[in-house]
Design an enzyme around this catalytic site. Structure first.
Site, short mmCIF file in Angstrom:
data_model
loop_
_atom_site.label_atom_id
_atom_site.label_comp_id
_atom_site.label_asym_id
_atom_site.label_seq_id
_atom_site.Cartn_x
_atom_site.Cartn_y
_atom_site.Cartn_z
N TRP A 42 12.55 3.19 -17.41
CA TRP A 42 12.09 1.84 -17.12
C TRP A 42 10.88 1.89 -16.19
O TRP A 42 10.70 2.85 -15.44
CB TRP A 42 13.20 1.03 -16.43
CG TRP A 42 14.49 1.00 -17.18
CD1 TRP A 42 15.67 1.57 -16.77
CD2 TRP A 42 14.79 0.35 -18.44
NE1 TRP A 42 16.67 1.32 -17.71
CE2 TRP A 42 16.15 0.58 -18.72
CE3 TRP A 42 14.03 -0.40 -19.36
CZ2 TRP A 42 16.77 0.09 -19.88
CZ3 TRP A 42 14.64 -0.88 -20.50
CH2 TRP A 42 15.99 -0.64 -20.75
N HIS A 91 13.78 -0.75 -12.77
CA HIS A 91 14.54 0.03 -11.79
C HIS A 91 14.95 -0.81 -10.58
O HIS A 91 16.05 -0.70 -10.07
CB HIS A 91 13.72 1.24 -11.34
CG HIS A 91 13.73 2.36 -12.34
ND1 HIS A 91 14.85 3.12 -12.59
CD2 HIS A 91 12.77 2.83 -13.17
CE1 HIS A 91 14.57 4.03 -13.52
NE2 HIS A 91 13.32 3.87 -13.89
N ASP A 143 9.94 8.25 -9.55
CA ASP A 143 8.72 8.22 -10.37
C ASP A 143 7.48 8.54 -9.53
O ASP A 143 6.49 9.04 -10.06
CB ASP A 143 8.53 6.84 -11.02
CG ASP A 143 9.37 6.70 -12.28
OD1 ASP A 143 9.63 7.73 -12.93
OD2 ASP A 143 9.76 5.57 -12.60
N ARG A 167 7.40 12.60 -9.18
CA ARG A 167 7.44 13.52 -10.33
C ARG A 167 6.10 14.13 -10.67
O ARG A 167 6.03 15.20 -11.25
CB ARG A 167 8.05 12.85 -11.56
CG ARG A 167 7.32 11.61 -11.99
CD ARG A 167 8.04 10.98 -13.14
NE ARG A 167 8.05 11.92 -14.28
CZ ARG A 167 8.22 11.53 -15.53
NH1 ARG A 167 8.41 10.26 -15.81
NH2 ARG A 167 8.21 12.42 -16.49
N HIS A 183 14.33 12.94 -15.90
CA HIS A 183 14.31 11.50 -16.22
C HIS A 183 14.81 11.19 -17.63
O HIS A 183 14.91 10.01 -17.99
CB HIS A 183 12.89 10.93 -16.06
CG HIS A 183 12.40 10.92 -14.65
ND1 HIS A 183 12.25 9.76 -13.91
CD2 HIS A 183 12.04 11.93 -13.84
CE1 HIS A 183 11.79 10.06 -12.71
NE2 HIS A 183 11.65 11.38 -12.63
N HIS A 231 17.84 6.18 -9.28
CA HIS A 231 16.82 6.08 -10.33
C HIS A 231 17.34 6.55 -11.69
O HIS A 231 17.16 5.86 -12.71
CB HIS A 231 15.59 6.90 -9.92
CG HIS A 231 14.47 6.81 -10.89
ND1 HIS A 231 13.48 5.85 -10.79
CD2 HIS A 231 14.18 7.53 -12.01
CE1 HIS A 231 12.63 5.99 -11.79
NE2 HIS A 231 13.02 7.00 -12.54
N ASP A 241 17.43 5.05 -15.71
CA ASP A 241 16.78 5.65 -16.89
C ASP A 241 17.76 6.02 -18.00
O ASP A 241 17.43 5.94 -19.18
CB ASP A 241 16.00 6.91 -16.49
CG ASP A 241 14.59 6.59 -15.99
OD1 ASP A 241 14.09 5.48 -16.25
OD2 ASP A 241 13.99 7.47 -15.33
N HIS A 256 14.83 7.11 -23.35
CA HIS A 256 15.03 8.23 -22.41
C HIS A 256 16.17 9.14 -22.87
O HIS A 256 16.55 10.06 -22.15
CB HIS A 256 15.28 7.72 -20.99
CG HIS A 256 14.02 7.35 -20.27
ND1 HIS A 256 13.57 8.02 -19.16
CD2 HIS A 256 13.10 6.39 -20.53
CE1 HIS A 256 12.42 7.48 -18.75
NE2 HIS A 256 12.12 6.49 -19.57
N HIS A 291 7.23 3.83 -26.07
CA HIS A 291 8.00 4.08 -24.85
C HIS A 291 7.66 3.04 -23.77
O HIS A 291 8.54 2.46 -23.14
CB HIS A 291 7.72 5.50 -24.32
CG HIS A 291 8.64 5.88 -23.21
ND1 HIS A 291 9.79 6.61 -23.41
CD2 HIS A 291 8.60 5.59 -21.88
CE1 HIS A 291 10.41 6.76 -22.25
NE2 HIS A 291 9.70 6.15 -21.30
N ASP A 317 9.92 0.46 -21.72
CA ASP A 317 10.01 0.63 -20.26
C ASP A 317 9.60 -0.65 -19.53
O ASP A 317 10.23 -1.04 -18.54
CB ASP A 317 9.04 1.74 -19.80
CG ASP A 317 9.71 3.10 -19.63
OD1 ASP A 317 10.95 3.19 -19.77
OD2 ASP A 317 8.97 4.07 -19.35
N1 DCM Z 1 9.76 10.66 -21.22
C1 DCM Z 1 10.89 10.66 -22.03
N2 DCM Z 1 11.11 11.68 -22.87
C2 DCM Z 1 10.25 12.70 -22.97
C3 DCM Z 1 9.08 12.70 -22.16
C4 DCM Z 1 8.86 11.65 -21.30
O1 DCM Z 1 11.69 9.73 -21.94
N3 DCM Z 1 10.50 13.71 -23.80
C5 DCM Z 1 9.53 9.51 -20.34
C6 DCM Z 1 9.34 9.77 -18.87
C7 DCM Z 1 8.43 8.62 -18.47
C8 DCM Z 1 7.58 8.38 -19.69
O2 DCM Z 1 8.35 8.90 -20.79
O3 DCM Z 1 9.18 7.42 -18.26
C9 DCM Z 1 6.21 9.03 -19.64
O4 DCM Z 1 6.38 10.40 -19.42
P1 DCM Z 1 5.17 11.41 -19.20
O5 DCM Z 1 4.36 10.81 -18.11
O6 DCM Z 1 5.85 12.71 -18.83
O7 DCM Z 1 4.49 11.46 -20.53
ZN ZN Z 2 12.21 7.63 -14.49
ZN ZN Z 3 10.29 5.64 -19.35
#
Ligand code: DCM
Ligand code: ZN
Ligand code: ZN
Ligand code: DCM
Ligand code: DCM
Length: 272
Positions: free
Chosen positions: A1, A6, A45, A48, A60, A116, A120, A126, A149, A153
């Site tokens: 999210w 969140h 977030d 990370r 996450h 958090h 998620d 996620h 995504h 989110d």
């Molecule tokens: N994310 C996910 N699954 C993945 C990679 C990333 O759910 N395999 C999520 C984490 C963040 C968003 O997607 O909320 C963007 O991630 P990133 O900045 O790593 O691309």
């Molecule tokens: Zn997160």
């Molecule tokens: Zn996300």
């Protein structure tokens, strides 16, 4: 999210926890205001992408090797990466809050991650691997280009409440949380909220969070990608898509908050 989701989850949880739980986590988080959970809900977030917090990136989500809309489901052995995933992280940080031998600073970090990740784990994308949880699927929503995504989110949750001003996410999250709280107490979530408590076992954080992830993942097949990924690439997610997605988002945010309260209650009562 996104932040709004969140923060809302955290406020819902603060509405349901026992008074002794509030006192316990206000102490752990060193914040004696009513925003003690909401104020740390997006911390994970913010770290990370820092050098210190890089290790927590995989925590996450869990990239379940599903095949929507034909096959959904999460298998821990198959789907949790060597670097960890949301299910293993949830178990690790639960153990760390409960570990009285750790320094207070470490138990504070554990609490912030847990708050958090419980949010998620209720976001369908996620719990799913296709195009990195939909990050690689371009769509439009209200005529604007996003990846799928991000739509789940941020855009759907904010549209549910009629838009969120960038200056006041906490005020608006508080209002949404209070309305979801009312729906759980005496409205449309009253009956289902009983079942939301099923399968919660502090003695087995891994099975508890795997159950939540599996339930969340089922919405990938029914609601997120009901015709598969190819059907929505570069397409507008129109009114009929939104009207099916919005109730799922609302229920998932309410559930996450309610379950976060239950989990924090169990942790606090085990220590006291
Ligand atoms: N994310 C996910 N699954 C993945 C990679 C990333 O759910 N395999 C999520 C984490 C963040 C968003 O997607 O909320 C963007 O991630 P990133 O900045 O790593 O691309
Ligand atoms: Zn997160
Ligand atoms: Zn996300
Ligand atoms: N981890 C760590 N120390 C860091 C960064 C990340 O321990 N500075 C992560 C790596 C593992 C998890 O914590 O996923 C378990 O670590 P340990 O083996 O130290 O218990
Ligand atoms: N860490 C973690 N999980 C663990 C051990 C450590 O996430 N099982 C993270 C949180 C700590 C950081 O790594 O703040 C550094 O821990 P250490 O000093 O033990 O390497």
């Amino acid at each position: 999210w996104g932040g709004f989701g969140h923060i809302t989850v955290a406020y819902v949880a603060s509405n349901f926890v026992a008074n002794s739980t509030t006192a316990f986590f206000q102490d752990v988080l060193r914040n004696d205001t009513e925003d003690y959970l909401a104020g740390v809900a997006t911390w994970a977030d913010s770290v990370r992408y820092t050098q210190w917090g890089r290790f927590s990136g995989p925590f996450h989500f869990i990239d379940a090797a599903d095949n929507p809309p034909h096959e959904c489901g999460v298998k821990l052995e198959r789907d949790c990466s060597k670097q960890g995933c949301i299910v293993s992280a949830f178990a690790n940080y639960t153990g760390r809050i409960l570990d009285g031998r750790l320094p207070e600073s470490e138990r504070e970090i554990a609490a912030k991650f847990l708050i958090h990740f419980l949010g998620d784990i209720h976001q369908p994308l996620h719990t799913e691997h296709v195009a990195r949880g939909g990050n690689g699927i371009n769509v439009t929503f209200g005529g604007v280009k996003y990846n799928l995504h991000h739509v789940w989110d941020v855009e759907i949750p904010e549209k549910v409440v009629g838009g969120v001003g960038k200056e006041h996410p906490y005020t608006e999250a508080r209002q949404w949380a209070d309305s979801l709280t009312e729906e759980i107490h005496s409205g449309k979530f009253k009956a289902s909220s009983r079942s939301w408590r099923k399968g919660i076992k502090l003695s087995n954080p891994e099975s508890t969070s795997l159950g939540w992830a599996s339930e969340t993942n089922s919405y990938v097949c029914t609601t997120v990608l009901p015709l598969g990924p190819e059907a929505i690439v570069n397409q507008e997610l129109g009114t009929s898509y939104y009207e099916k997605a919005a109730p799922v988002v609302e229920a998932q945010i309410a559930k996450a908050g309610y379950r976060l309260a239950a989990w924090l209650d169990l942790i606090a009562s085990k220590i006291d």
